[in-house]
Structure formats: structure tokens, C-alpha cells
Design a protein around this motif. Structure first.
Motif, PDB file in Angstrom:
ATOM      1  N   ALA A 197     -65.328  38.604  58.000  1.00 11.77           N
ATOM      2  CA  ALA A 197     -67.095  38.181  59.069  1.00 11.77           C
ATOM      3  C   ALA A 197     -67.482  37.565  58.030  1.00 11.77           C
ATOM      4  O   ALA A 197     -68.054  36.613  58.214  1.00 11.77           O
ATOM      5  CB  ALA A 197     -67.671  39.417  59.117  1.00 11.77           C
ATOM      6  N   ASP A 198     -66.494  37.236  56.419  1.00 10.47           N
ATOM      7  CA  ASP A 198     -67.591  36.331  55.751  1.00 10.47           C
ATOM      8  C   ASP A 198     -66.463  35.155  55.598  1.00 10.47           C
ATOM      9  O   ASP A 198     -66.755  34.357  54.720  1.00 10.47           O
ATOM     10  CB  ASP A 198     -67.299  36.996  54.228  1.00 10.47           C
ATOM     11  CG  ASP A 198     -68.548  38.249  54.394  1.00 10.47           C
ATOM     12  OD1 ASP A 198     -69.577  37.614  55.332  1.00 10.47           O
ATOM     13  OD2 ASP A 198     -68.245  39.383  53.937  1.00 10.47           O
ATOM     14  N   LEU A 199     -64.977  34.716  56.427  1.00  9.89           N
ATOM     15  CA  LEU A 199     -64.455  34.028  55.735  1.00  9.89           C
ATOM     16  C   LEU A 199     -64.457  32.952  56.172  1.00  9.89           C
ATOM     17  O   LEU A 199     -64.677  32.898  57.868  1.00  9.89           O
ATOM     18  CB  LEU A 199     -62.897  34.748  55.828  1.00  9.89           C
ATOM     19  CG  LEU A 199     -62.028  33.907  56.250  1.00  9.89           C
ATOM     20  CD1 LEU A 199     -61.261  33.534  54.510  1.00  9.89           C
ATOM     21  CD2 LEU A 199     -60.289  34.360  56.533  1.00  9.89           C
ATOM     22  N   THR A 200     -64.539  32.192  56.195  1.00 11.87           N
ATOM     23  CA  THR A 200     -64.897  30.169  57.053  1.00 11.87           C
ATOM     24  C   THR A 200     -64.004  29.706  57.068  1.00 11.87           C
ATOM     25  O   THR A 200     -62.668  30.321  56.466  1.00 11.87           O
ATOM     26  CB  THR A 200     -66.159  29.221  56.170  1.00 11.87           C
ATOM     27  OG1 THR A 200     -65.461  28.892  54.540  1.00 11.87           O
ATOM     28  CG2 THR A 200     -66.606  29.927  55.358  1.00 11.87           C
ATOM     29  N   LEU A 201     -63.518  28.802  57.867  1.00 11.13           N
ATOM     30  CA  LEU A 201     -62.431  27.703  58.612  1.00 11.13           C
ATOM     31  C   LEU A 201     -62.292  27.247  56.863  1.00 11.13           C
ATOM     32  O   LEU A 201     -60.353  26.955  56.876  1.00 11.13           O
ATOM     33  CB  LEU A 201     -62.374  27.278  59.712  1.00 11.13           C
ATOM     34  CG  LEU A 201     -61.164  26.487  59.993  1.00 11.13           C
ATOM     35  CD1 LEU A 201     -60.248  27.665  60.341  1.00 11.13           C
ATOM     36  CD2 LEU A 201     -61.373  25.753  60.978  1.00 11.13           C
ATOM     37  N   SER A 202     -62.658  27.049  56.516  1.00  9.63           N
ATOM     38  CA  SER A 202     -62.988  25.836  55.078  1.00  9.63           C
ATOM     39  C   SER A 202     -61.963  26.882  54.116  1.00  9.63           C
ATOM     40  O   SER A 202     -60.879  26.284  53.044  1.00  9.63           O
ATOM     41  CB  SER A 202     -63.777  25.054  55.498  1.00  9.63           C
ATOM     42  OG  SER A 202     -64.914  25.621  54.189  1.00  9.63           O
ATOM     43  N   ASP A 203     -62.414  27.740  54.063  1.00  8.85           N
ATOM     44  CA  ASP A 203     -62.156  28.839  52.674  1.00  8.85           C
ATOM     45  C   ASP A 203     -60.700  28.813  53.465  1.00  8.85           C
ATOM     46  O   ASP A 203     -59.584  29.200  52.371  1.00  8.85           O
ATOM     47  CB  ASP A 203     -62.770  29.904  52.711  1.00  8.85           C
ATOM     48  CG  ASP A 203     -63.773  29.375  51.411  1.00  8.85           C
ATOM     49  OD1 ASP A 203     -63.616  28.591  51.267  1.00  8.85           O
ATOM     50  OD2 ASP A 203     -64.863  30.296  51.980  1.00  8.85           O
ATOM     51  N   TRP A 204     -60.076  29.249  54.615  1.00  9.34           N
ATOM     52  CA  TRP A 204     -59.094  30.054  55.177  1.00  9.34           C
ATOM     53  C   TRP A 204     -58.094  28.718  54.631  1.00  9.34           C
ATOM     54  O   TRP A 204     -56.789  28.717  54.682  1.00  9.34           O
ATOM     55  CB  TRP A 204     -59.251  30.532  56.205  1.00  9.34           C
ATOM     56  CG  TRP A 204     -57.401  30.133  57.097  1.00  9.34           C
ATOM     57  CD1 TRP A 204     -57.074  29.500  57.851  1.00  9.34           C
ATOM     58  CD2 TRP A 204     -56.898  31.511  57.233  1.00  9.34           C
ATOM     59  NE1 TRP A 204     -55.742  30.392  58.468  1.00  9.34           N
ATOM     60  CE2 TRP A 204     -56.063  30.941  58.168  1.00  9.34           C
ATOM     61  CE3 TRP A 204     -57.060  33.125  56.860  1.00  9.34           C
ATOM     62  CZ2 TRP A 204     -54.818  32.380  57.918  1.00  9.34           C
ATOM     63  CZ3 TRP A 204     -56.473  33.690  57.222  1.00  9.34           C
ATOM     64  CH2 TRP A 204     -55.475  33.654  57.887  1.00  9.34           C
ATOM     65  N   ARG A 205     -58.709  26.879  55.024  1.00 12.07           N
ATOM     66  CA  ARG A 205     -57.321  26.693  55.263  1.00 12.07           C
ATOM     67  C   ARG A 205     -57.217  25.994  53.395  1.00 12.07           C
ATOM     68  O   ARG A 205     -56.279  25.333  52.889  1.00 12.07           O
ATOM     69  CB  ARG A 205     -58.019  25.159  55.670  1.00 12.07           C
ATOM     70  CG  ARG A 205     -58.233  24.889  57.396  1.00 12.07           C
ATOM     71  CD  ARG A 205     -58.516  24.238  58.272  1.00 12.07           C
ATOM     72  NE  ARG A 205     -58.194  24.360  59.644  1.00 12.07           N
ATOM     73  CZ  ARG A 205     -58.876  23.454  60.165  1.00 12.07           C
ATOM     74  NH1 ARG A 205     -60.192  22.471  60.098  1.00 12.07           N
ATOM     75  NH2 ARG A 205     -59.114  23.603  61.846  1.00 12.07           N
ATOM     76  N   ARG A 206     -58.057  26.285  52.574  1.00 10.94           N
ATOM     77  CA  ARG A 206     -58.137  25.940  51.372  1.00 10.94           C
ATOM     78  C   ARG A 206     -57.257  26.804  50.442  1.00 10.94           C
ATOM     79  O   ARG A 206     -55.860  26.407  49.907  1.00 10.94           O
ATOM     80  CB  ARG A 206     -59.459  26.003  50.552  1.00 10.94           C
ATOM     81  CG  ARG A 206     -59.353  26.124  48.847  1.00 10.94           C
ATOM     82  CD  ARG A 206     -60.157  25.575  48.258  1.00 10.94           C
ATOM     83  NE  ARG A 206     -61.347  27.283  48.548  1.00 10.94           N
ATOM     84  CZ  ARG A 206     -61.434  28.148  48.047  1.00 10.94           C
ATOM     85  NH1 ARG A 206     -60.295  27.696  46.780  1.00 10.94           N
ATOM     86  NH2 ARG A 206     -61.583  29.370  47.818  1.00 10.94           N
ATOM     87  N   ILE A 207     -57.022  28.071  51.286  1.00 12.82           N
ATOM     88  CA  ILE A 207     -56.304  28.598  50.814  1.00 12.82           C
ATOM     89  C   ILE A 207     -54.719  28.604  51.121  1.00 12.82           C
ATOM     90  O   ILE A 207     -53.934  28.817  50.282  1.00 12.82           O
ATOM     91  CB  ILE A 207     -56.529  30.436  51.165  1.00 12.82           C
ATOM     92  CG1 ILE A 207     -57.866  31.061  50.891  1.00 12.82           C
ATOM     93  CG2 ILE A 207     -55.208  31.281  50.259  1.00 12.82           C
ATOM     94  CD1 ILE A 207     -58.135  31.156  49.047  1.00 12.82           C
ATOM     95  N   GLN A 208     -54.825  28.675  52.796  1.00 13.80           N
ATOM     96  CA  GLN A 208     -53.383  28.211  53.320  1.00 13.80           C
ATOM     97  C   GLN A 208     -53.237  26.643  52.574  1.00 13.80           C
ATOM     98  O   GLN A 208     -51.129  27.037  52.070  1.00 13.80           O
ATOM     99  CB  GLN A 208     -53.266  28.053  54.427  1.00 13.80           C
ATOM    100  CG  GLN A 208     -54.047  29.273  55.008  1.00 13.80           C
ATOM    101  CD  GLN A 208     -53.538  30.367  54.698  1.00 13.80           C
ATOM    102  OE1 GLN A 208     -52.831  30.846  54.436  1.00 13.80           O
ATOM    103  NE2 GLN A 208     -54.370  31.786  54.557  1.00 13.80           N
ATOM    104  N   THR A 209     -53.871  25.918  52.136  1.00 13.40           N
ATOM    105  CA  THR A 209     -52.549  24.147  51.384  1.00 13.40           C
ATOM    106  C   THR A 209     -52.854  24.641  50.253  1.00 13.40           C
ATOM    107  O   THR A 209     -51.553  23.861  49.640  1.00 13.40           O
ATOM    108  CB  THR A 209     -53.851  23.457  51.796  1.00 13.40           C
ATOM    109  OG1 THR A 209     -55.231  23.861  51.544  1.00 13.40           O
ATOM    110  CG2 THR A 209     -54.310  23.582  53.740  1.00 13.40           C
ATOM    111  N   THR A 210     -52.795  25.078  48.984  1.00 13.58           N
ATOM    112  CA  THR A 210     -52.395  25.537  48.143  1.00 13.58           C
ATOM    113  C   THR A 210     -51.832  26.769  47.845  1.00 13.58           C
ATOM    114  O   THR A 210     -50.570  26.391  46.917  1.00 13.58           O
ATOM    115  CB  THR A 210     -54.510  25.939  47.067  1.00 13.58           C
ATOM    116  OG1 THR A 210     -55.511  25.574  47.525  1.00 13.58           O
ATOM    117  CG2 THR A 210     -53.472  25.940  46.028  1.00 13.58           C
TER     118      THR A 210
END
Length: 258
Positions: A100-113
Motif C-alpha cells: 500500500a505504501d510502495l510507489t512505482l519509482s521506489d519499486w524501480r529504484r530497488i530493481q535497477t540497483t
């Protein structure tokens, strides 16, 4: 067969190397005689001065999620050492956030890094390993992929991808003398761990560590040296017949029947 650990003449590239687990990896690789290239988004030059061994050390600043910066690392390593023999993909970022608190930008930042970086570095350095007929790639995974922890959706997903990437790369590179394995630690009390926000139910970091130890068969906190010892084996000649493996170095936290 004689037990062989010396890495003299080898060049190792370690990401996320300025502190914590990555720095412990650099220390052990240097102690075994390898040239060490410490890659981090912050400058690791000062830390390299404290590494043991007489081999060469090089610090390179890099955002590991950016292809152009990874390409610059490859150019610097090739110019200085000719090629990379040992690649340790350790860089990662952690995020505690429920769906519920996870944004798409945060999701992408975790996956790319955490995931894309490993693809980019393997893409950069595997050709040289294949041409030489020898290479070692070690990725940092996590026991969290097999745990029941809530609120870490993006991080757990990224580490599951790391484990799959490890096996897929092992399939692709084995014929050319390149092994690919992953070390999956439990929670290690490093600087990064203590910089995290409080755990579930407002637990302090130390209290969270104690709860984790209670689930282990070996009742002590993990250390970076525990991981570095396993790394030293995986990159040596002794592990030449081991590839595509995920090694859980966690004091027995993940075990059959647990």
C-alpha cells in the motif's frame, strides 16, 4: 588435490565496496593477493589505504544502475589491469515498505540497483572471462527470499531475481570456465543495517538482531567475516566444480523443516 586459495595475479571488481559486506570482501580478496577494484557510489579511496596485501587497489565512483557509468568502470579496469577475473556483485539498496505504501519509482529504484546492476556488470566483464577461459562471478542474494517477512516486497522480489539470474548466468557461462554463484546472508549488523528505520513493532535494530538469532541454530550475530570466508572459497580454484548455487550463510536460519 592441493588446497589452493591464493589469488595472486587476479583482478577482482567489487560493487558496494566502500563499507559493510563489500568492504569485508575487498579486505579478504586483497589478503589473498588479488588486485582490488572497489566500486561504489561514494568514494572508497580512503578505505583502500587500509587494505592488506601488496597488490594494486583502485577505487571507482559509480551509480551501478546507470549503463554509461558501468561502461566507464569497465574501461578503467581494462586500462589498468587488462581484464576482470573476479566479479563480486554486492551493491544493493534496502527498502521497508508494504504494498500500500510502495510507489512505482521506489519499486524501480530497488530493481535497477539490486538486479539491473548485476546484469550490467556481468555484460561488461563476462566477455573477458570467457576469452581467458576462467572467471568467477559471485552475487549477493538474501535469505529473505525464503522467509515470511512482511513489508519488504520490493527488496525480497529483487533478491529472488538475483538468485534466478545467478542460475541463468551459470547455465550460459559454464562451458567457458566461468562459475557463477550467490551468497545469501541473513541480516548482518553493518553500518547500512544501523542506518535503517526501526523494524516491525518499533523494535530497535539490536532487538531485531536478537529476534533473528533466536531463529538460527547457531546462536550468535552474523559477521562480515563469515561471508568473506565463503567468498574466498567460491573465487578460488577449490570451487572450480561449483556453479549455479545459492549458499545460505545464515547460522541455520533457513533450513529443512524450519
Amino acid at each position: 588435490m592441493e588446497f589452493q586459495m591464493s589469488l595472486e595475479g587476479k583482478t577482482a571488481v567489487v560493487t558496494g565496496a566502500a563499507r559493510g559486506i563489500g568492504y569485508a570482501y575487498c579486505r579478504r580478496l586483497a589478503a589473498e593477493g588479488a588486485n582490488v577494484v572497489a566500486v561504489d557510489v561514494i568514494d572508497a579511496t580512503g578505505s583502500l589505504d587500509e587494505l592488506p596485501g601488496a597488490a594494486e587497489k583502485l577505487a571507482v565512483c559509480c551509480d551501478v544502475s546507470q549503463p554509461d557509468q558501468v561502461a566507464d568502470v569497465e574501461k578503467a579496469v581494462t586500462a589498468r589491469f587488462g581484464r576482470c577475473d573476479i566479479l563480486v556483485n554486492n551493491a544493493a539498496v534496502f527498502l521497508r515498505a508494504a504494498l500500500a505504501d510502495l510507489t512505482l519509482s521506489d519499486w524501480r529504484r530497488i530493481q535497477t540497483t539490486n538486479v539491473d546492476s548485476m546484469f550490467l556488470f556481468a555484460k561488461a566483464f563476462a566477455p573477458g572471462m570467457r576469452a581467458a577461459g576462467w572467471g568467477r562471478i559471485v552475487n549477493t542474494g538474501s535469505t529473505m527470499t525464503l522467509s515470511q517477512v512482511r513489508g519488504q516486497l520490493a527488496y525480497m522480489t529483487s533478491k529472488g531475481a538475483v538468485h534466478t539470474l545467478t542460475r541463468a548466468l551459470a547455465n550460459e557461462l559454464g562451458d567457458d570456465g566461468v562459475t557463477v554463484n550467490a551468497i545469501a546472508p541473513s541480516v548482518v549488523p553493518t553500518e547500512g543495517f544501523y542506518a535503517r528505520p526501526p523494524g516491525p513493532a518499533g523494535l530497535t535494530n539490536d532487538e531485531e538482531m536478537d529476534l533473528i538469532v533466536a531463529t538460527q541454530t547457531i546462536k550468535r550475530w552474523s559477521t562480515t567475516e563469515d561471508l568473506a570466508n565463503v567468498l574466498a572459497f567460491l573465487v578460488s580454484e577449490n570451487a572450480s566444480f561449483m556453479t549455479g548455487q545459492i549458499l545460505h550463510v545464515d547460522g541455520g536460519r533457513v533450513r529443512s523443516g524450519a
